[in-house]
Write a protein that holds these residues in place. Structure first.
Motif, PDB file in Angstrom:
ATOM      1  N   PHE A  79      -4.341   0.959   5.497  1.00  0.00           N
ATOM      2  CA  PHE A  79      -3.934  -0.387   5.097  1.00  0.00           C
ATOM      3  C   PHE A  79      -4.870  -0.941   4.027  1.00  0.00           C
ATOM      4  N   VAL A  80      -6.170  -0.759   4.237  1.00  0.00           N
ATOM      5  CA  VAL A  80      -7.144  -1.253   3.257  1.00  0.00           C
ATOM      6  C   VAL A  80      -7.016  -0.488   1.945  1.00  0.00           C
ATOM      7  N   SER A  81      -6.826   0.822   2.020  1.00  0.00           N
ATOM      8  CA  SER A  81      -6.742   1.613   0.779  1.00  0.00           C
ATOM      9  C   SER A  81      -5.477   1.279  -0.022  1.00  0.00           C
ATOM     10  N   LEU A  82      -4.420   0.881   0.655  1.00  0.00           N
ATOM     11  CA  LEU A  82      -3.211   0.494  -0.080  1.00  0.00           C
ATOM     12  C   LEU A  82      -3.418  -0.761  -0.903  1.00  0.00           C
ATOM     13  N   PHE A  83      -4.203  -1.702  -0.389  1.00  0.00           N
ATOM     14  CA  PHE A  83      -4.370  -2.968  -1.083  1.00  0.00           C
ATOM     15  C   PHE A  83      -5.574  -2.985  -2.007  1.00  0.00           C
ATOM     16  N   VAL A  84      -6.495  -2.057  -1.847  1.00  0.00           N
ATOM     17  CA  VAL A  84      -7.648  -1.992  -2.740  1.00  0.00           C
ATOM     18  C   VAL A  84      -7.266  -1.284  -4.027  1.00  0.00           C
TER      19      VAL A  84
END
Length: 85
Positions: A79-84
């Motif tokens: 989830f974090v890697s998708l938005f970063v």
């Protein structure tokens, strides 16, 4: 021969594992890694199902919780890697 029943959780687990494997093979063959977050989501779902099945099978909270923690960590990183990026 014993009648083999296929549990719906086993079917979902195998489906998620198959999809993650297909995405891995596609990524390795084509050197395109843009589908990697989707693979991690499938793996996270697979580990969540494994945790639930393990808890249901043994009634042991430790093994089920361990798989759930791994599932949440994998999903959180995805989830974090998708938005970063």
């Amino acid at each position: 021969m014993k009648d083999m029943k296929v549990d719906i959780l086993v079917a979902f687990q195998l489906t998620f594992a198959f999809m993650a494997t297909l995405i891995c093979i596609y990524s390795l063959v084509t050197d395109r890694f843009h589908l990697q977050p989707l693979m991690f989501i499938f793996m996270s779902a697979m580990f969540g199902i494994i945790g639930f099945r393990e808890y249901r099978r043994t009634q042991n909270k430790q093994s089920g919780i361990l798989f759930w923690v791994v599932s949440v960590i994998i999903f959180g990183v995805t989830f974090v890697s998708l938005f970063v990026n």
